[in-house]
Design a protein around this motif. Structure first.
Motif, short mmCIF file in Angstrom:
data_model
loop_
_atom_site.label_atom_id
_atom_site.label_comp_id
_atom_site.label_asym_id
_atom_site.label_seq_id
_atom_site.Cartn_x
_atom_site.Cartn_y
_atom_site.Cartn_z
N GLY A 294 2.43 0.01 -4.17
CA GLY A 294 3.13 1.29 -4.42
C GLY A 294 3.48 1.49 -5.88
O GLY A 294 3.23 2.55 -6.45
N ILE A 295 4.04 0.47 -6.49
CA ILE A 295 4.42 0.56 -7.90
C ILE A 295 3.18 0.72 -8.77
O ILE A 295 3.16 1.51 -9.72
CB ILE A 295 5.26 -0.66 -8.31
N LYS B 52 7.73 -11.60 4.17
CA LYS B 52 8.20 -11.43 2.79
C LYS B 52 7.02 -11.22 1.84
O LYS B 52 7.07 -10.36 0.97
CB LYS B 52 9.01 -12.66 2.37
N ILE C 273 5.56 -7.66 2.38
CA ILE C 273 6.41 -6.63 1.78
C ILE C 273 6.26 -6.63 0.26
O ILE C 273 6.17 -5.57 -0.37
CB ILE C 273 7.88 -6.83 2.19
N LEU C 274 6.18 -7.82 -0.34
CA LEU C 274 6.03 -7.92 -1.79
C LEU C 274 4.70 -7.32 -2.25
O LEU C 274 4.65 -6.59 -3.24
CB LEU C 274 6.13 -9.39 -2.21
N THR C 275 3.64 -7.59 -1.50
CA THR C 275 2.33 -7.04 -1.86
C THR C 275 2.30 -5.53 -1.70
O THR C 275 1.77 -4.81 -2.56
CB THR C 275 1.23 -7.69 -1.00
N PHE D 200 1.57 -8.47 -7.95
CA PHE D 200 2.74 -8.86 -7.17
C PHE D 200 2.42 -10.00 -6.20
O PHE D 200 3.30 -10.76 -5.83
CB PHE D 200 3.31 -7.65 -6.42
N LEU E 149 4.84 -3.51 -1.88
CA LEU E 149 5.66 -2.97 -2.97
C LEU E 149 4.85 -2.92 -4.27
O LEU E 149 4.91 -1.93 -5.00
CB LEU E 149 6.91 -3.84 -3.15
#
Length: 68
Positions: free
Chosen positions: A14-15, A4, A7-9, A55, A11
């Motif tokens: 990317g943003i 988790k 994936i958060l990092t 993030f 994301l």
């Protein structure tokens, strides 16, 4: 690092990269002397770095195993 958190990092990277490119495209640096915003690659990489770090603040800390 848990799945988790990873994936958060990712994301966030990317943003942040998208936001960095948008910043370059909309605001940028007209004179070309700005270190970060003079080239799209620099803005994108810097945005990705900042997004990943931001993030990562929201990721839950991993539990350490105690040896005792």
């Amino acid at each position: 690092m848990t799945k988790k958190n990873l994936i958060l990092t990712i994301l966030g990277i990317g943003i942040g990269a998208i936001a960095g490119y948008i910043y370059y495209n909309e605001i940028g640096c007209v004179s070309g002397t700005c270190a970060i915003t003079s080239k799209p690659l620099n803005s994108t990489l810097y945005g990705g770095l900042m997004g990943g770090l931001f993030f990562d603040l929201f990721a839950s800390p991993s539990k350490k195993k105690s040896d005792t």
